[in-house]
Design a protein around this motif. Structure first.
Motif, PDB file in Angstrom:
ATOM      1  N   ILE A   1     -62.396  22.944   7.364  1.00 52.14           N
ATOM      2  CA  ILE A   1     -61.100  22.565   6.798  1.00 52.14           C
ATOM      3  C   ILE A   1     -60.539  23.723   5.983  1.00 52.14           C
ATOM      4  O   ILE A   1     -59.345  24.024   6.053  1.00 52.14           O
ATOM      5  CB  ILE A   1     -61.243  21.282   5.957  1.00 52.14           C
ATOM      6  CG1 ILE A   1     -61.539  20.084   6.870  1.00 52.14           C
ATOM      7  CG2 ILE A   1     -59.978  21.023   5.146  1.00 52.14           C
ATOM      8  CD1 ILE A   1     -61.890  18.802   6.129  1.00 52.14           C
ATOM      9  N   CYS A   2     -61.404  24.394   5.235  1.00 54.17           N
ATOM     10  CA  CYS A   2     -60.960  25.562   4.451  1.00 54.17           C
ATOM     11  C   CYS A   2     -60.517  26.695   5.366  1.00 54.17           C
ATOM     12  O   CYS A   2     -59.513  27.368   5.103  1.00 54.17           O
ATOM     13  CB  CYS A   2     -62.081  26.026   3.527  1.00 54.17           C
ATOM     14  SG  CYS A   2     -62.458  24.871   2.183  1.00 54.17           S
TER      15      CYS A   2
ATOM     16  N   SER B   1     -49.926  16.042  14.461  1.00 53.80           N
ATOM     17  CA  SER B   1     -50.840  16.222  13.335  1.00 53.80           C
ATOM     18  C   SER B   1     -52.276  15.967  13.766  1.00 53.80           C
ATOM     19  O   SER B   1     -52.547  15.416  14.830  1.00 53.80           O
ATOM     20  CB  SER B   1     -50.466  15.270  12.197  1.00 53.80           C
ATOM     21  OG  SER B   1     -50.654  13.923  12.600  1.00 53.80           O
TER      22      SER B   1
ATOM     23  N   GLU C   1     -51.317  19.353   3.749  1.00 54.38           N
ATOM     24  CA  GLU C   1     -51.251  18.982   5.163  1.00 54.38           C
ATOM     25  C   GLU C   1     -52.613  18.556   5.704  1.00 54.38           C
ATOM     26  O   GLU C   1     -52.689  17.758   6.656  1.00 54.38           O
ATOM     27  CB  GLU C   1     -50.717  20.165   5.969  1.00 54.38           C
ATOM     28  CG  GLU C   1     -50.346  19.862   7.388  1.00 54.38           C
ATOM     29  CD  GLU C   1     -49.731  21.058   8.080  1.00 54.38           C
ATOM     30  OE1 GLU C   1     -49.294  20.895   9.232  1.00 54.38           O
ATOM     31  OE2 GLU C   1     -49.693  22.159   7.478  1.00 54.38           O
ATOM     32  N   CYS C   2     -53.689  19.068   5.106  1.00 53.16           N
ATOM     33  CA  CYS C   2     -55.026  18.695   5.565  1.00 53.16           C
ATOM     34  C   CYS C   2     -55.288  17.202   5.390  1.00 53.16           C
ATOM     35  O   CYS C   2     -56.136  16.630   6.082  1.00 53.16           O
ATOM     36  CB  CYS C   2     -56.082  19.501   4.816  1.00 53.16           C
ATOM     37  SG  CYS C   2     -56.067  21.269   5.242  1.00 53.16           S
TER      38      CYS C   2
ATOM     39  N   ILE D   1     -60.064  23.155  12.067  1.00 51.47           N
ATOM     40  CA  ILE D   1     -60.267  21.776  11.629  1.00 51.47           C
ATOM     41  C   ILE D   1     -60.792  20.903  12.753  1.00 51.47           C
ATOM     42  O   ILE D   1     -61.373  19.840  12.515  1.00 51.47           O
ATOM     43  CB  ILE D   1     -58.946  21.208  11.053  1.00 51.47           C
ATOM     44  CG1 ILE D   1     -59.233  20.043  10.101  1.00 51.47           C
ATOM     45  CG2 ILE D   1     -57.977  20.808  12.151  1.00 51.47           C
ATOM     46  CD1 ILE D   1     -58.008  19.582   9.320  1.00 51.47           C
TER      47      ILE D   1
ATOM     48  N   ASN E   1     -52.866  25.618   8.122  1.00 50.08           N
ATOM     49  CA  ASN E   1     -52.620  24.310   7.530  1.00 50.08           C
ATOM     50  C   ASN E   1     -52.300  24.452   6.044  1.00 50.08           C
ATOM     51  O   ASN E   1     -52.957  25.229   5.340  1.00 50.08           O
ATOM     52  CB  ASN E   1     -53.852  23.417   7.670  1.00 50.08           C
ATOM     53  CG  ASN E   1     -53.975  22.794   9.034  1.00 50.08           C
ATOM     54  OD1 ASN E   1     -52.977  22.523   9.694  1.00 50.08           O
ATOM     55  ND2 ASN E   1     -55.205  22.568   9.474  1.00 50.08           N
TER      56      ASN E   1
ATOM     57  N   SER F   1     -59.210  26.328   8.220  1.00 47.46           N
ATOM     58  CA  SER F   1     -57.939  25.927   8.830  1.00 47.46           C
ATOM     59  C   SER F   1     -56.747  26.179   7.915  1.00 47.46           C
ATOM     60  O   SER F   1     -55.615  26.271   8.382  1.00 47.46           O
ATOM     61  CB  SER F   1     -57.984  24.449   9.225  1.00 47.46           C
ATOM     62  OG  SER F   1     -57.768  23.590   8.119  1.00 47.46           O
ATOM     63  N   MET F   2     -56.992  26.286   6.614  1.00 51.63           N
ATOM     64  CA  MET F   2     -55.896  26.538   5.678  1.00 51.63           C
ATOM     65  C   MET F   2     -55.391  27.973   5.750  1.00 51.63           C
ATOM     66  O   MET F   2     -54.292  28.266   5.264  1.00 51.63           O
ATOM     67  CB  MET F   2     -56.346  26.226   4.248  1.00 51.63           C
ATOM     68  CG  MET F   2     -56.670  24.774   3.988  1.00 51.63           C
ATOM     69  SD  MET F   2     -57.151  24.536   2.266  1.00 51.63           S
ATOM     70  CE  MET F   2     -57.908  22.912   2.343  1.00 51.63           C
TER      71      MET F   2
ATOM     72  N   ASN G   1     -55.531  27.128  12.060  1.00 50.19           N
ATOM     73  CA  ASN G   1     -55.464  25.668  11.944  1.00 50.19           C
ATOM     74  C   ASN G   1     -56.416  24.963  12.899  1.00 50.19           C
ATOM     75  O   ASN G   1     -56.837  23.835  12.648  1.00 50.19           O
ATOM     76  CB  ASN G   1     -54.030  25.168  12.155  1.00 50.19           C
ATOM     77  CG  ASN G   1     -53.467  25.500  13.528  1.00 50.19           C
ATOM     78  OD1 ASN G   1     -54.094  26.180  14.337  1.00 50.19           O
ATOM     79  ND2 ASN G   1     -52.269  25.024  13.787  1.00 50.19           N
TER      80      ASN G   1
END
Length: 838
Positions: free
Chosen positions: A384-385, A350, A292-293, A416, A288, A387-388, A413
């Motif tokens: 979330i981190c 998304s 985009e998050c 997330i 991600n 997923s990046m 990704n």
């Protein structure tokens, strides 16, 4: 009378479960119109597992080796059956899964997701109607319908079971030790059986954070004994569950070191050995973007997917009309537009948690007084981190290089998705505390203002950014410009305008939902509405917010007429039918009408050199990258490639037979000894199918010479061998089964035989006339043996110790977990009796 009262008590829950079922059916209504959801990954599994499923349906047994893909590989990487694990059967029942006999329906997946999250809500002592709202918010968070459309059902079910695991853990830490551990154990069994290893891996972080949070809380309250007892019982339940589902896990553990996700290739690059696990660039392809998050708040911020229906009234439609394109062309082009323009290679939709849920999540950080909110919020941020991926390389490259097993997974990704559980969990928890008046209405309005400023302000910033800071350029735009020639720049410009329009519209949409939800809570805080009215208002807002967005990526366009779909995907083409007339039980096919190494459909009909697997054997992946991808003729021949499926000028496919295919086995005249994997691979070099007369490509002749690493010199020894002109070795009549092969040989001299079967050091045993024989590796991927002079019968059998161990462990685990569940039920009723006596 007591029974009637008990029934009335459960009646609302039954009603809510009925709502879940009705909502699931309504969302997937084309399923009831004779249509099938086109799920690519389900098809991929059905194609790849055809040989083992046919064997199981015919005999009731299990084959452990798959010959229909990649010239042969362990079946566990493709398919597995419940071996002494009755929780697998329960799991399949929940999914209405008959192991490929019929096409799956998406209905039970949404139903199960809502039921599982509802259990978590009840565990948190949330009002049942709020629990219903939370369940809908979780199930229709857009990652879920997106992965269902793709056919990632194991991933979906693992995500669905996580809330039940958390429920059991919460019960146990509250002092309901046995019932809690039993519930967690049951959920763990279903969770492990669903077996999406990457989701299981990420969830360990969540469970660990939860346990540590409870430890800190117990330390503060001086209740470490309770924490310890609950943790031990939860651990025991998890161990029993793991044992029950261990058959496939133990087999995968045996296979993993030899797969492309294991120890890594022996080949080197620039004189240096490659790192173990996946290649870093490959592993982080689906990462991600940082911006985009924020799609969790604004769904089309980065365009949604690569296949959007934007309608003829779009900027693209108007541009095509200006270019005098006919209506049917406009309709076709605007119904399949790549709106996604983020940093990932492609995307099916998304990840949107919901604007209202995001507002309530922020509010929860102000409202909830339990410190658990910070642990859960921190876990959500961590996922979330994760997923990046490469876009947060400081964290993720460190984890990839140093943390156990982190380098075994790709597509970060998906991390997330764990946050999609935490957001609605905290959001509904906040509403629970609000409506239980754990915070005054005056304080509520104060905290709500902060939350509105943060969430609404973020929507406003994004709205401004959609007009000023984003370029909407996709990695695929240049290809489109070239494809459309002179009109290309104008067409791409129109698509970028549509991307901007989609982002702007959704930013405004999210802002409206944030304000409406804030307005509903403001009205409650000011006494203008009561609790029930506010719950209804918020429930309607959350449903209207999420379900239409979920419908963007799982809608009637994703369903196909069942008969047409089955014919297209599971009926042989004329080329397939032509090849299938050959009754030889064991030859291989290479389909060159597409990428043969990312498509398992040919494996549904034939034994192929290609297929699809994210965890194929490393030695075979090496061969693909260095020889098969170049269509090396000698290598194709040594793999017994008897037929090629080739594209024809009319856009269809044809068949070309390969008379040079070497068959199932042959004798060689000499051995070329090499010291390293690099030398062994280089010795296989030969002309390509595309340039068969190229004498500079190499002169490998597999009929004459076997390429063998000198590590096998101790096996071959000072063996004098040769072959007479009439020597042969061939598959015996009725000698083929995927995991049992019988050959006949005749040679007046002692010989070295090479078999067109993949060398796998674990599980395969060989005998000559019933006496054990030693197999060694030749030509980088094949099996070879010393065969004495004369006539002989050679037999290969595949037996997996891991499979047998797994069966035993599964039986033990199933029994122990069942006893634990029985104990949990017993203690649950016992506690009720004790409370009544007290």
């Amino acid at each position: 009378m007591q029974q009637q009262e008990g029934f009335k008590k459960f009646l609302p829950h039954l009603l809510i479960i009925g709502i879940f079922l009705a909502l699931s059916c309504a969302f997937c209504y084309p399923q009831f119109q004779g249509k099938t959801l086109a799920q690519h990954d389900i098809n991929t599994w059905l194609w790849a597992s055809k040989e083992s499923r046919d064997f199981h349906d015919k005999t009731g047994g299990t084959i452990l080796w798959a010959n229909n893909m990649f010239s042969g590989m362990p079946e566990i990487s493709v398919n597995s059956y419940a071996e002494n694990n009755w929780f697998r059967k329960l799991n399949m029942l929940f999914q209405l899964n008959d192991h490929g006999k019929t096409m799956p329906t998406p209905v039970p997946y949404f139903f199960m997701a809502m039921c599982c999250f509802y259990i978590l809500m009840l565990t948190l002592r949330v009002n049942k109607w709020l629990g219903l709202i939370g369940a809908v918010a979780f199930a229709f968070s857009t990652y879920n319908p997106t992965i269902i459309t793709a056919g990632h059902t194991s991933k979906f079910m693992d995500l669905a079971y996580i809330p039940v695991i958390l429920s059991g853990m919460i019960w146990a830490y509250r002092g309901k030790y046995f019932p809690g551990a039993a519930l967690a154990g049951l959920a763990f069994a279903l969770f492990f059986d669903s077996n999406h290893l990457q989701i299981i891996y990420y969830s360990i972080f969540l469970f660990f954070i939860f346990v540590v949070a409870k430890f800190v809380d117990a330390l503060r309250k001086k209740e470490l004994k309770k924490w310890f007892f609950a943790s031990v019982l939860i651990g025991i339940g998890a161990i029993f569950a793991f044992l029950a589902s261990s058959s496939s896990i133990i087999q995968m553990k045996e296979f993993a070191p030899l797969s492309m996700r294991g120890k890594g290739s022996e080949l080197t690059e620039g004189g240096k050995k490659k790192n173990a696990g996946l290649d870093k660039d490959y592993a982080f392809s689906w990462s991600n973007g940082v911006g985009e998050c924020f799609s969790i708040l604004v769904p089309n911020l980065y365009g949604g997917s690569i296949d959007e229906n934007i309608g003829s009234n779009s900027n693209l439609g108007k541009k095509l009309s200006d270019l005098n394109q006919p209506e049917e062309v406009i309709d076709q082009m605007t119904s399949h537009v790549s709106l996604y323009w983020g940093p990932q290679p492609l995307l099916s939709g998304s990840v949107y948690f919901g604007a209202v849920i995001c507002l309530l999540f922020v509010l929860s950080l102000f409202i909830i007084r339990s410190n658990m909110k910070w642990w859960l919020a921190g876990a959500a941020l961590l996922f979330i981190c994760f997923s990046m991926g490469k876009n947060f390389s400081t964290l993720n490259y460190f984890m990839f290089d140093h943390f156990p097993l982190f380098n075994s997974f790709r597509s970060p990704n998906m991390a997330i998705s764990l946050a999609s559980i935490i957001f609605p969990m905290l959001a509904i928890w906040a509403l629970k505390d609000i409506f239980e008046e754990k915070i005054s209405k005056e304080e509520l309005w104060k905290k709500l203002k902060y939350s509105l400023i943060i969430t609404g302000g973020l929507c406003l910033v994004i709205l401004v950014a959609t007009q000023t800071m984003m370029d909407y350029k996709s990695m695929g735009d240049e290809r489109m410009i070239q494809a459309y020639g002179q009109a290309g720049p104008d067409i791409v410009k129109a698509i970028r305008e549509d991307r901007q329009s989609a982002a702007t519209t959704d930013a405004m949409r999210s802002l409206v939902f944030v304000l409406l939800a804030g307005g509903a809570l403001w009205a409650y805080s000011k006494g203008k509405t009561n609790k029930n009215q506010t719950i209804i208002a918020l429930g309607i807002l959350i449903a209207i917010d999420l379900i239409p967005i979920a419908h963007r990526w799982l809608n009637e366009d994703k369903f196909r007429d069942t008969e047409e779909y089955m014919a297209e995907n599971f009926e042989p083409s004329p080329a397939d039918a032509q090849i299938l007339q050959d009754k030889d039980p064991y030859y291989r096919v290479l389909d060159l009408t597409g990428d043969p190494f990312s498509n398992s459909k040919p494996s549904y009909f034939h034994k192929t050199l290609g297929g699809y697997s994210a965890a194929k054997l490393q030695i075979y992946q090496d061969l693909i990258e260095n020889q098969l991808g170049k269509l090396n003729v000698p290598v194709l021949n040594m793999l017994n490639t008897k037929y090629f499926i080739i594209p024809t000028q009319d856009g269809k496919s044809g068949v070309q037979q390969n008379p040079a295919a070497l068959g199932n086995a042959w004798f060689v005249s000499d051995i070329k000894w090499v010291k390293t994997a690099d030398e062994e691979m280089a010795a296989l070099n030969g002309p390509s199918l595309q340039t068969p007369m190229d004498t500079t490509a190499g002169n490998f002749n597999p009929t004459q010479t076997a390429i063998v690493r000198d590590t096998f010199k101790s096996v071959v020894g000072n063996y004098n061998f040769g072959k007479d002109p009439a020597a042969y070795i061939k598959l015996a009549p009725n000698g083929y089964a995927a995991d049992n092969l019988k050959y006949e040989s005749n040679n007046t001299q002692p010989g070295i035989a090479v078999f067109s079967d993949i060398y796998y050091p674990t599980g395969w045993t060989a005998t000559i006339d019933g006496k054990e024989a030693t197999v060694f590796k030749a030509d980088y991927v094949l099996r070879a043996m010393k065969i004495p002079a004369g006539k002989h019968t050679i037999e290969f059998n595949f037996h997996s110790k891991a499979f047998e161990t797994g069966k035993t462990m599964a039986l033990i685990g199933s029994i122990l977990l069942s006893l634990m569940i029985a104990a949990g039920i017993y203690f649950s009723f016992l506690q009720k009796r004790i409370r009544k006596l007290l």
